[in-house]
Design a protein around this motif. Structure first.
Motif, mmCIF file in Angstrom:
data_model
loop_
_atom_site.group_PDB
_atom_site.id
_atom_site.type_symbol
_atom_site.label_atom_id
_atom_site.label_comp_id
_atom_site.label_asym_id
_atom_site.label_seq_id
_atom_site.Cartn_x
_atom_site.Cartn_y
_atom_site.Cartn_z
ATOM 1 N N GLN A 114 0.916 -1.428 -0.111
ATOM 2 C CA GLN A 114 -0.004 -0.023 0.021
ATOM 3 C C GLN A 114 0.691 1.332 -0.124
ATOM 4 O O GLN A 114 0.456 2.221 -0.710
ATOM 5 C CB GLN A 114 -0.971 -0.083 1.281
ATOM 6 C CG GLN A 114 -1.445 1.062 1.455
ATOM 7 C CD GLN A 114 -2.646 1.206 2.672
ATOM 8 O OE1 GLN A 114 -2.681 0.112 3.173
ATOM 9 N NE2 GLN A 114 -3.488 2.341 2.915
ATOM 10 N N GLU A 115 1.908 1.244 0.767
ATOM 11 C CA GLU A 115 2.908 2.421 1.088
ATOM 12 C C GLU A 115 3.885 2.721 0.323
ATOM 13 O O GLU A 115 5.077 1.927 0.610
ATOM 14 C CB GLU A 115 3.103 2.607 2.621
ATOM 15 C CG GLU A 115 2.313 3.465 3.552
ATOM 16 C CD GLU A 115 2.202 4.913 2.683
ATOM 17 O OE1 GLU A 115 3.267 5.381 2.113
ATOM 18 O OE2 GLU A 115 1.071 5.313 2.664
ATOM 19 N N PRO A 116 3.903 3.023 -0.871
ATOM 20 C CA PRO A 116 5.070 3.172 -1.653
ATOM 21 C C PRO A 116 6.199 4.006 -1.253
ATOM 22 O O PRO A 116 7.452 4.025 -1.399
ATOM 23 C CB PRO A 116 4.588 3.883 -2.963
ATOM 24 C CG PRO A 116 3.400 4.346 -2.895
ATOM 25 C CD PRO A 116 2.805 3.938 -1.526
ATOM 26 N N MET A 117 5.678 4.903 -0.221
ATOM 27 C CA MET A 117 6.748 5.988 0.675
ATOM 28 C C MET A 117 7.657 4.876 1.395
ATOM 29 O O MET A 117 8.884 4.977 1.172
ATOM 30 C CB MET A 117 5.949 6.735 1.392
ATOM 31 C CG MET A 117 6.857 7.900 1.701
ATOM 32 S SD MET A 117 7.950 8.752 0.486
ATOM 33 C CE MET A 117 8.484 10.077 1.435
ATOM 34 N N THR A 118 7.113 3.691 1.927
ATOM 35 C CA THR A 118 7.788 3.101 3.132
ATOM 36 C C THR A 118 8.588 1.888 2.274
ATOM 37 O O THR A 118 9.267 1.308 2.978
ATOM 38 C CB THR A 118 6.832 2.748 4.190
ATOM 39 O OG1 THR A 118 5.814 2.213 3.720
ATOM 40 C CG2 THR A 118 6.611 4.042 5.050
ATOM 41 N N SER A 119 8.052 1.517 1.097
ATOM 42 C CA SER A 119 8.403 0.478 0.695
ATOM 43 C C SER A 119 9.563 0.497 -0.120
ATOM 44 O O SER A 119 10.631 -0.521 -0.570
ATOM 45 C CB SER A 119 7.446 -0.435 -0.283
ATOM 46 O OG SER A 119 6.212 -0.256 0.215
ATOM 47 N N GLY A 174 3.672 9.973 -5.217
ATOM 48 C CA GLY A 174 2.896 8.874 -4.674
ATOM 49 C C GLY A 174 2.627 7.809 -5.864
ATOM 50 O O GLY A 174 3.116 6.739 -5.790
ATOM 51 N N ARG A 177 5.577 6.560 -7.467
ATOM 52 C CA ARG A 177 6.719 5.795 -6.594
ATOM 53 C C ARG A 177 5.868 4.330 -6.708
ATOM 54 O O ARG A 177 6.600 3.193 -6.713
ATOM 55 C CB ARG A 177 6.290 5.967 -5.218
ATOM 56 C CG ARG A 177 7.528 6.788 -4.673
ATOM 57 C CD ARG A 177 7.455 7.322 -3.278
ATOM 58 N NE ARG A 177 7.595 8.298 -3.076
ATOM 59 C CZ ARG A 177 6.790 9.472 -2.506
ATOM 60 N NH1 ARG A 177 5.882 9.066 -1.784
ATOM 61 N NH2 ARG A 177 7.051 10.837 -2.167
ATOM 62 N N GLN A 178 4.587 4.458 -6.740
ATOM 63 C CA GLN A 178 3.687 2.903 -6.863
ATOM 64 C C GLN A 178 4.132 2.392 -8.275
ATOM 65 O O GLN A 178 4.116 1.073 -8.515
ATOM 66 C CB GLN A 178 2.176 3.286 -6.965
ATOM 67 C CG GLN A 178 1.307 1.886 -6.472
ATOM 68 C CD GLN A 178 1.755 1.206 -5.210
ATOM 69 O OE1 GLN A 178 3.009 1.042 -5.192
ATOM 70 N NE2 GLN A 178 1.142 1.213 -4.303
ATOM 71 N N GLU A 197 -3.703 -3.851 -1.247
ATOM 72 C CA GLU A 197 -4.163 -2.397 -1.233
ATOM 73 C C GLU A 197 -3.259 -1.330 -2.068
ATOM 74 O O GLU A 197 -2.821 -0.444 -1.463
ATOM 75 C CB GLU A 197 -4.426 -1.723 0.224
ATOM 76 C CG GLU A 197 -5.016 -2.652 1.204
ATOM 77 C CD GLU A 197 -6.366 -2.275 1.406
ATOM 78 O OE1 GLU A 197 -7.002 -1.354 0.670
ATOM 79 O OE2 GLU A 197 -7.313 -2.820 2.183
ATOM 80 N N THR A 200 -4.737 2.088 -2.420
ATOM 81 C CA THR A 200 -5.503 2.806 -1.438
ATOM 82 C C THR A 200 -5.220 4.097 -0.800
ATOM 83 O O THR A 200 -5.943 5.232 -0.471
ATOM 84 C CB THR A 200 -5.631 1.768 0.091
ATOM 85 O OG1 THR A 200 -6.118 0.618 -0.613
ATOM 86 C CG2 THR A 200 -6.470 2.358 1.043
ATOM 87 N N ALA A 201 -3.690 4.417 -1.055
ATOM 88 C CA ALA A 201 -3.098 5.548 -0.447
ATOM 89 C C ALA A 201 -3.174 6.588 -1.649
ATOM 90 O O ALA A 201 -2.775 7.621 -1.422
ATOM 91 C CB ALA A 201 -1.628 5.357 -0.141
#
Lengths: 346, 363
Positions: A114-119, A174, A177-178, A197, A200-201
Motif C-alpha cells: 500500500q505504502e510506496p513511501m515506506t516500501s 505517490g 512511486r507506486q 491495497e 488505497t493511498a
C-alpha cells in the motif's frame, strides 16, 4: 447440488496445470500479550494463470496476513505458519529454508504494498533498487541491469526514465512511486503478484491510472494477481473471482458478477448494502451493527452471528460452520444459506 | 489585513448573501516558498487562491478534490488555524479575519472542527471526561456537577454510555473514538462543524454508523456541516451542495445531484469517472476517462486555466486566458472556457460532448 466437503476445498478452476498458486488449510498464529492467537484459520484457495483473485474484508479480517504468510514475510519469531499445501507452480513453499524462499520471491512471487513511501529505500536511487533485483535474481551485469531497469521504468509509464533512474524516492510523487514498485515487482516476470491495497493511498485519478497499468501488464505477461482491498468498487473493476474474509476465515468465494448479484453469505450482503454509491441518488446507508471480534475472543458457532440479522439458534453454538460448496465455483460458510435469499447489487 | 466589504462578494458571481451562516470571499492562504541558497526568494505558494462559498444554516456543503488541492487548507484558513493572507470570512455577518484573539476565541465556539485521525486527536493521558469537558471549561465555565452531567448527556447523544467518561482513549475502537471527538466538537453548542476527512480512516460499516450519527445530529440540533473528503461516494451521500477544488480554486459548485449527474467542468467529469462503482456490470461497461500525469506542483501553477495541462478538451484559449465563473444549468457555477467559447455549452453538462471530442493529453 449442495454438498459438504470437509476440509474446506479450494474453490476455483479444477485443471491443475493451470494453477500457479495452491494454498490448502493455511493457519497463521501470532504472538500477542496473551499468548498465541490464531489470526488466519484454515484458508484454502487456488489461483489460475492469468486470473485476478480479489480478497476482501474489513481491517483485521486476516487478508494481509494470509498473503504475507504465503510470501514468507511475516516476522518469524512472532508468527507460526502451518499449511497442508503451499505451492507456487511445482515449488513446495512449506519445505523451503528462508534462503531458498529468497530465490522464490522475485521470480515466482512478487509483492506490491500500500505504502510506496515506506516500501522503497530512501537512501538508494530508484534505478539501483530495480537493478538490484535483476542482478540478484538474473545475474545480470551492472550495465545490462541498468538497461533493463530503464526499459521497465519506461514500460510502467515513468516519463524520462533515464533521468528518473538516477533519482531518489523522495523526488517521486505517490503515483510515480507506486509505478516504481510495480516495475520492481515485475522485474523478474513473476508467476504470481500479490498486490496488498496497492491503490488505497492514492487519489482516484491516479488509482485509475495504476489499475489500468496493472490490467495491461497482466494481459501482456499472463501472470496471476492476488488483489487485496477493502474497496468493493476496485474489486468490481479488476477481479475475476473474489474471496470474502471475516475474522480469519473465508466466508464466501465466487466469481465476481455472481458474488455481487447473488451473495450467499449475510456478511457479503451487509458489505454491499453498506457501500455508498456515487452513481445513485443518496438513499439510506445500511451498516453492519457492532464490530468484528477481537483476535483471541472468537464467538462460538458462526463467527459472524453476533452481527448477523439472520442468526438463529443453529448459528450461535458449537464450532465454526464449514465452508460449503454451492456449485463448482461458489462457496459459503453460512448455515442458513439454503433458506435465505440475500440481496445483491444490480 | 483589511476586511473586504460585503459588496465585493461577487468573487464567483454570487451576490452577497445575507442569509448565509458562513460567508467566505476570495480567501487566499499562502505559504512562503522554499528558499534555496544563492537564489532570490521565491514567491509565496498560494495553496488556496481565491476561494469563495456560502454555507447556509442546516445544510451540508461537501468540499472535494485530490490531495494537495487545498481543501483542508481552506478549512484551516476559515478557522484561522492558519492565518489567511487575503479575503473575508463572515460568520453571521461578522468578519472573523482581523478579529483580536479574545474575540476570535469566543467566535470559535460557533465553529468546531473534527479531524481525520481519531487516534491522534484525543489526548491519551486525559480521561474522556476531561477531553470532552475541556471546551466546556473554555466556553461555558460550568460547575463540577453540571459539567459531569453535560458530558454524560453528550456521550448519550453520540450513542455511547455515560459511564465511558471515566475511561481513557486507548480503550476505544476507531469508530468509538470518532464518536468521542464529535461529542467534544458539539460540547459548546456550535453552529457549524468542519469535518476534515472525518470518516476516511474508518472501515465501511463503522463509517456508515458515524455518517448516520452526523445526519441524526444535524436533524436533532440543527447543525451545519462543511464536509471535506476525497471519497466522492460518501460526499454524494451526505451533501446538499458540493464544491470541487483543483489547485487551490473551486472549479465547479452546485447541488450535489446536479454536480454528480451533470458535471459541467471537465475535471469533475474525470474525477467522477475515476471512482469505481461497486457493481461489476455497471463498472465494466462505464466509460472511463483516465487523466494523464499528476496534478501540477502548486508552486508552479499553469498559465490560463489551471487544468489545461491535463484537460481532455483543451483549446488554445485555455492556455492563456483564466476562465471566469459562469452559471451552470440547474444550480451553481463553473469556471471553464467550454461554456463560453468552442462548443459553448452555456452551463450544460460536459458529458454531452462525448468521447469523440476528447484527446489524450501527453503527461
Amino acid at each position: 447440488m449442495t454438498q459438504t466437503l470437509p476440509p474446506s476445498p479450494a474453490p476455483g478452476p479444477t485443471t491443475d496445470t493451470d494453477t500457479t498458486l495452491l494454498v490448502e488449510d493455511l493457519v497463521v498464529e501470532v504472538l500477542t500479550e496473551h499468548g498465541w492467537a490464531t489470526v488466519v484459520d484454515g484458508v484454502s484457495f487456488r489461483v489460475a494463470r492469468g486470473e485476478t483473485l480479489g480478497i476482501v474484508g474489513e481491517s483485521g479480517s486476516g487478508k494481509s496476513v494470509t498473503c504475507l504468510s504465503i510470501a514468507g514475510l511475516m516476522p518469524a519469531r512472532q508468527t507460526r505458519v502451518r499449511a497442508t499445501t503451499l505451492r507456487v507452480l511445482d515449488h513446495d513453499l512449506t519445505a523451503l529454508t528462508p534462503k531458498q524462499m529468497d530465490d522464490i520471491r522475485g521470480p515466482r512471487i512478487a509483492m506490491i504494498f500500500q505504502e510506496p513511501m515506506t516500501s522503497l529505500n530512501p537512501a538508494f536511487t530508484v534505478g539501483d533498487q530495480i537493478a538490484e533485483v535483476l542482478r540478484r535474481h538474473e545475474g545480470l551485469s551492472r550495465r545490462a541491469a541498468r538497461e533493463r531497469a530503464i526499459a521497465l521504468l519506461d514500460r510502467v509509464g515513468v516519463p524520462s526514465p533515464e533521468r528518473r533512474y538516477r533519482q531518489y524516492p523522495f523526488e517521486f510523487s505517490g503515483g510515480m512511486r507506486q509505478r516504481v514498485m510495480i516495475a520492481i515487482a515485475l522485474a523478474c516476470h513473476p508467476d504470481v503478484i500479490i498486490a496488498d491495497e496497492p491503490t488505497t493511498a492514492l487519489d482516484v485519478t491516479v488509482q485509475a491510472q495504476i489499475l489500468e497499468l496493472l490490467r495491461e501488464l497482466q494481459r501482456e505477461h499472463g501472470m496471476s494477481v492476488i488483489f487485496i482491498t477493502h474497496d468493493l468498487g476496485v474489486v468490481a473493476d479488476v477481479c475475476d473471482r473474489v474471496l470474502v474474509m471475516y475474522a480469519g476465515q473465508i466466508v464466501e468465494g465466487a466469481p465476481i458478477t455472481e458474488l455481487f448479484e447473488q451473495p450467499r453469505h449475510p456478511y457479503m450482503e451487509g458489505l454491499l448494502a453498506a457501500m455508498p454509491r456515487m452513481d445513485q441518488p443518496a438513499g439510506e446507508l445500511a451498516s453492519i451493527p457492532g464490530h468484528p471480534p477481537r483476535v483471541g475472543a472468537m464467538p462460538d458457532g458462526c463467527r459472524f452471528h453476533p452481527r448477523c440479522r439472520y442468526a438463529d439458534d443453529r448459528c450461535t453454538g458449537g464450532g465454526s460452520p464449514e465452508l460449503v460448496q454451492l456449485g463448482p465455483t461458489h462457496s459459503t460458510r453460512c448455515l442458513r444459506h439454503p433458506e435465505l435469499t440475500l440481496r445483491g447489487t444490480p | 489585513m483589511s476586511p473586504v466589504d460585503t459588496d465585493k462578494g461577487a468573487a464567483n458571481g454570487t451576490a452577497p448573501d445575507a442569509t448565509a451562516l458562513l460567508q467566505v470571499r476570495d480567501l487566499v492562504v499562502s505559504f512562503p516558498g522554499r528558499r534555496r541558497p544563492f537564489r532570490a526568494a521565491p514567491p509565496p505558494l498560494r495553496a488556496v487562491d481565491g476561494v469563495s462559498f456560502d454555507l447556509h444554516e442546516g445544510e451540508t456543503l461537501g468540499l472535494v478534490g485530490e490531495s494537495g488541492c487545498g481543501k483542508s487548507t481552506t478549512a484551516r484558513g476559515v478557522m484561522r488555524l492558519i492565518e489567511p493572507a487575503e479575503g473575508s470570512v463572515r460568520l453571521q455577518g461578522r468578519e472573523l479575519l482581523g478579529l483580536p484573539p479574545k474575540q476570535l476565541r469566543a467566535a470559535r465556539r460557533d465553529v468546531q472542527m473534527v479531524f481525520q485521525d481519531p487516534y491522534s486527536s484525543l489526548d491519551p493521558s486525559m480521561l474522556i471526561r476531561e477531553s470532552i469537558g475541556e471546551p466546556l471549561d473554555v466556553h461555558l465555565q460550568l460547575g463540577r456537577q453540571e459539567k459531569a452531567e453535560r458530558v454524560g448527556e453528550l456521550l448519550r447523544r453520540v450513542g455511547l454510555p455515560p459511564e465511558y467518561m471515566m475511561r481513557y482513549p486507548h480503550e476505544f475502537s476507531g469508530g468509538q473514538r470518532q464518536r468521542l471527538t464529535i461529542a467534544r466538537a458539539i460540547a459548546a453548542d456550535p453552529k457549524i462543524l468542519v469535518l476534515d476527512e472525518a470518516v476516511s480512516a474508518l472501515d465501511v460499516s463503522t463509517q456508515n454508523q458515524v455518517i448516520g450519527l452526523l445526519e441524526e445530529l444535524s436533524a436533532a440540533i440543527g447543525l451545519t456541516y462543511l464536509f471535506i473528503a476525497h471519497d466522492l461516494s460518501v460526499v454524494r451521500h451526505i451533501s446538499d451542495r458540493v464544491a470541487v477544488m483543483y489547485l487551490g480554486q473551486i472549479v465547479e459548485h452546485g447541488d450535489a445531484a446536479r454536480v454528480f449527474d451533470s458535471p459541467t467542468h471537465p475535471y469533475t467529469e474525470a474525477l467522477l469517472s475515476a471512482v469505481p462503482v461497486p457493481s461489476p456490470r455497471v463498472q465494466r461497461s462505464r466509460e472511463r476517462i483516465v487523466l494523464s500525469g499528476d496534478p501540477p506542483d502548486p508552486s508552479r501553477v499553469p498559465s490560463g486555466c489551471r487544468f489545461h495541462t491535463r484537460c481532455p478538451y483543451v483549446m488554445d484559449l485555455c492556455r492563456t486566458e483564466v476562465p471566469q465563473p459562469t452559471r451552470a444549468h440547474g444550480s451553481g457555477e463553473v469556471a471553464c472556457h467550454l461554456h463560453t467559447s468552442g462548443p459553448t455549452l452555456a452551463g450544460a453538462s460536459v458529458r454531452s460532448l462525448g468521447a469523440a471530442r476528447r484527446q489524450r493529453v501527453p503527461a
